[in-house]
Design a protein around this motif. Structure first.
Motif, mmCIF file in Angstrom:
data_model
loop_
_atom_site.group_PDB
_atom_site.id
_atom_site.type_symbol
_atom_site.label_atom_id
_atom_site.label_comp_id
_atom_site.label_asym_id
_atom_site.label_seq_id
_atom_site.Cartn_x
_atom_site.Cartn_y
_atom_site.Cartn_z
ATOM 1 N N ASN A 105 0.845 -1.198 0.000
ATOM 2 C CA ASN A 105 0.000 0.000 0.000
ATOM 3 C C ASN A 105 0.880 1.248 0.000
ATOM 4 O O ASN A 105 1.823 1.344 0.784
ATOM 5 N N GLY A 106 0.574 2.159 -0.827
ATOM 6 C CA GLY A 106 1.357 3.391 -0.861
ATOM 7 C C GLY A 106 0.632 4.457 -1.645
ATOM 8 O O GLY A 106 -0.358 4.184 -2.321
ATOM 9 N N GLY A 107 1.103 5.683 -1.532
ATOM 10 C CA GLY A 107 0.445 6.757 -2.265
ATOM 11 C C GLY A 107 1.246 8.041 -2.255
ATOM 12 O O GLY A 107 2.242 8.160 -1.543
ATOM 13 N N ILE A 108 0.779 8.976 -3.071
ATOM 14 C CA ILE A 108 1.454 10.273 -3.186
ATOM 15 C C ILE A 108 0.425 11.354 -2.925
ATOM 16 O O ILE A 108 -0.656 11.327 -3.538
ATOM 17 N N ARG A 109 0.747 12.295 -2.051
ATOM 18 C CA ARG A 109 -0.203 13.402 -1.880
ATOM 19 C C ARG A 109 0.523 14.640 -1.328
ATOM 20 O O ARG A 109 1.494 14.512 -0.560
ATOM 21 N N PRO A 110 0.070 15.816 -1.749
ATOM 22 C CA PRO A 110 0.641 17.042 -1.217
ATOM 23 C C PRO A 110 0.198 17.231 0.244
ATOM 24 O O PRO A 110 -0.937 16.907 0.592
ATOM 25 N N ARG A 111 1.111 17.685 1.078
ATOM 26 C CA ARG A 111 0.763 17.954 2.476
ATOM 27 C C ARG A 111 1.481 19.246 2.870
ATOM 28 O O ARG A 111 2.723 19.273 2.904
ATOM 29 N N GLY A 112 0.709 20.314 3.122
ATOM 30 C CA GLY A 112 1.310 21.607 3.454
ATOM 31 C C GLY A 112 2.153 22.093 2.283
ATOM 32 O O GLY A 112 1.682 22.126 1.150
ATOM 33 N N ASP A 113 3.412 22.433 2.572
ATOM 34 C CA ASP A 113 4.280 22.903 1.492
ATOM 35 C C ASP A 113 5.152 21.762 0.966
ATOM 36 O O ASP A 113 6.198 21.987 0.386
ATOM 37 N N ARG A 114 4.725 20.517 1.235
ATOM 38 C CA ARG A 114 5.527 19.370 0.806
ATOM 39 C C ARG A 114 4.709 18.398 -0.026
ATOM 40 O O ARG A 114 3.485 18.346 0.081
#
Lengths: 177, 526
Positions: free
Chosen positions: B293-302
């Motif tokens: 399981n994995g994923g990519i997502r923007p969080r704050g300025d990262r």
């Protein structure tokens, strides 16, 4: 058939020519693809026909019925491609056209398609025109009759004969219709 | 026989080649582009030949054939008589004046003359255009020269062709195929040699320049030599290839056609775009958890990517604006790009919410290129797809056709036996059991159905329904893979099940973007 919007590639392009291309290229490309079975050949057919018209006065038949003229041109040019391809294939490998039994589904699909295309290319131009309208463009008998200026009975007879001839050429048994 | 069960009618319906709308549009675009270029070439040719053709007497075809036959006989007789004699002197005239805008002067042995259209130029004779003037010459080999105002050139015989010595000013040369010989343009700074092409040369006190519109030329300065391709331009001073700007040739009377020839291809590969944005800083660590399981997502300025493979990063980076980029659309690359997993944290710089997704995608491309040493090419290839189409009248419309809140368009995953929560309009509940999956929801758009189906398909699903309304969803389908075989044989498989709600997936082919991985390396961790 879904419509496709072509982006405007050119400015200052001859308006009449441009419109002619945009109105009919889909019909021509799909027809050429149906006859040749090859997207490269179909693209060549499309380009060749329009190149011949480039910078010349349009023939009277084209002015009278552009759709009919360009459709016929696409069928004729595609059949020419197939006939010249057949000549080349026969020179290269005379056995290439004979059936090769294969258990693999995709190979079998390709093999049937190749036999079908070869059989279509051996029909006369008029029969191919009708066949493509029916099977590539999904026209009804009435629509084909209207497009080609023939009776529905004549269309039905031509399709019946074409299918019988294809059956014979493909050596397929069990044709019902 | 192998396909004895099928009628010819069925075989024709199934096996006649058909093209997707995308493929047809892309062919149309390509052919139109090439026709446009052919038009440009033709108009260029016609512009330059119109006057000469107009001057030619119209011959009766019979007389022309007779003359040709006589010509051949004369040539044979002449060659037999003179074969031992030294070769005949070089033809004294090398060009004809095709057109003049303003004044054109010929200068030979300090004798000046005002030139007219159809005048011939002798070997060694110079021509000069006045201020605001222009002229065109047709060389004896069929090449054509357009001369800009305030220019001067001299035509000479070279050992293996013709030399245009450009004293000052600018010319555009449309050179015909030279056969064994060459056409040269010489200025005091550079020497340009061609075989057959359209190019531009300019000469001034301070230096000379050359640019290619079509074909290829070789430019020599002293001992250095470079080849120029279409759209390339060089100055004698720096002798570094630069872009040929249309303004450089805008003075030509055929400028429109020439600039059309210079036009870039319709689609520029993203790799050619200059100055791609990149992350301020990025950390990459291997994830040894073994989880899938994995994923990519923007969080704050990262941008935070957890437990992702290199191919998951590529799928994110190269995802088209509309639709997805599936694994099948990433071609090539070693096995570890699908198995080795990484945790990545990268600083976007500004707030991620205010940064467009395309910009973040471009940053991931930079990260892949810099840290994974990725070399990839974007292409379009014809791939197998499923077209989602309507069956008969399509789905049953929801009673309320007002669209649901897009923020509520989520999927709730529930295991069999759990209580199914009440869901807002537009949301879907997916109940999983060992034998099948049930989907229910109200006021669902087709795009949601495509998303749901896409997760279970190895092919891209294209929405070809043309359906813009909202429908209620309630159907069950059996798992078609996995260790447990469906015990309840009455549950249909997905492809059959969706027909019950008015849709069908048809196998087809479509031109889709693909990423060809040429080279990729394991990243350095930090």
């Amino acid at each position: 058939m879904p419509t496709v919007t072509l982006p405007s590639v050119t400015s200052g392009f001859n308006q009449e020519f441009d419109e002619l291309f945009r109105q009919h290229y889909q019909l021509m490309y799909r027809t050429a693809l149906g006859v040749t079975g090859s997207s490269e050949d179909a693209e060549d057919v499309l380009q060749t026909i329009f190149l011949r018209l480039l910078g010349r006065e349009f023939p009277p038949d084209l002015k009278k019925n552009p759709r009919g003229y360009l459709y016929r041109a696409a069928v004729n040019a595609s059949l020419n491609v197939m006939r010249s391809r057949r000549r080349t294939m026969q020179i290269v490998d005379p056995d290439n056209l004979s059936a090769v039994v294969s258990s693999d589904e995709s190979e079998r699909h390709q093999e049937i398609q190749s036999q079908l295309i070869d059989a279509i290319s051996r029909l006369n131009t008029g029969a191919v025109e009708i066949l493509m309208l029916r099977y590539v463009h999904n026209y009804s008998y009435a629509e084909i009759a209207r497009t080609l200026g023939m009776s529905q009975g004549a269309i039905a007879v031509s399709l019946y004969r074409s299918r019988a001839r294809i059956k014979k050429l493909m050596r397929v048994s069990g044709e019902k219709g | 026989m192998r396909h004895h069960r099928k009628t010819i009618d069925e075989i024709l319906k199934e096996h006649v080649s058909r093209a997707s709308s995308e493929e047809v549009a892309s062919v149309g675009e390509r052919v139109l582009y090439r026709l446009h270029h052919a038009t440009a070439r033709q108009s260029l040719y016609e512009e330059s030949t119109r006057e000469i053709v107009a001057q030619r007497p119209v011959w009766n075809r019979r007389w022309a054939v007779l003359a040709a036959v006589l010509g051949v006989i004369m040539a044979i007789v002449f060659s037999r008589i003179s074969w031992r004699k030294p070769s005949s002197p070089v033809e004294s005239h090398v060009a004809v004046v095709e057109f003049i805008d303003g004044a054109l002067r010929g200068v030979q042995k300090e004798q000046h003359r005002v030139m007219q259209v159809n005048d011939t130029l002798e070997v060694g004779e110079s021509v000069r255009t006045g201020s605001g003037a222009g002229a065109g010459l047709a060389l004896s080999d069929g090449s054509r020269i357009e001369i800009r105002a305030e220019s001067e050139l001299t035509l000479e015989r070279a050992n293996d062709g013709t030399r245009i010595r450009l004293g000052h000013g600018s010319i555009i040369v449309n050179a015909t195929k030279q056969g064994a010989g060459h056409l040269y343009v010489e200025t005091r700074h550079i020497n340009v040699s061609v075989i057959g092409t359209i190019f531009f040369v300019s000469a001034a006190e301070s230096g000379s320049e050359a640019g290619v519109i079509e074909g290829e030329v070789r430019v020599r300065r002293g001992e250095s030599e470079v080849s120029l391709s279409p759209g390339e331009h060089i100055f004698s001073g720096s002798f570094v290839k630069e872009r040929l700007f249309p303004e450089t040739i805008a003075w030509s009377r055929n400028a429109r056609a020439l600039i059309a020839l210079l036009a870039p291809p319709v689609q520029t590969p993203p790799s050619a775009r200059p100055q791609r944005p990149s992350f301020e800083v990025a950390s990459i660590r291997k994830n040894p958890s073994g989880s899938t399981n994995g994923g990519i997502r923007p969080r704050g300025d990262r941008l935070v990517a957890t437990n992702v493979t290199a191919k998951m990063l590529m799928a994110y980076a190269y995802k088209p604006k509309q639709g997805q980029l599936l694994k099948a659309q990433i071609i090539g690359g070693p096995g570890w790009t699908e198995t080795d997993r990484f945790d990545i944290e990268a600083k976007i710089g500004t707030g991620a919410s205010s940064t467009p997704v395309e910009q973040i995608q471009a940053m991931v491309v930079s990260l892949l290129e810099e840290r994974f040493r990725l070399k990839a090419v974007l292409e379009t290839r014809e791939l197998p797809v499923y077209n989602l189409v309507l069956v008969k009248n399509g789905p049953k419309l929801s009673a309320d056709q007002t669209p649901g809140d897009p923020r509520q368009a989520f999927v709730e995953f529930v295991s069999e036996g759990e209580t199914i929560p009440a869901l807002p309009r537009g949301a879907v509940v997916m109940v999983e059991s060992p034998y099948g999956t049930t989907l229910t929801g109200t006021a669902i758009p087709v795009s949601m159905l495509v998303t749901l189906l896409q997760g279970r398909s190895d092919r891209i699903i294209l929405d070809k329904t043309g359906f813009n309304g909202f429908f209620d969803l309630d159907f069950r389908f059996a798992k078609d893979s996995g260790a447990i075989a469906p015990t309840d044989m009455t549950i249909p498989f997905l492809f059959t099940a969706i027909q019950e709600i008015g849709f069908k997936l048809e196998p087809a082919k479509a031109a889709l973007p693909v990423v060809i991985v040429d080279k990729v390396e394991k990243p350095t961790e930090n």
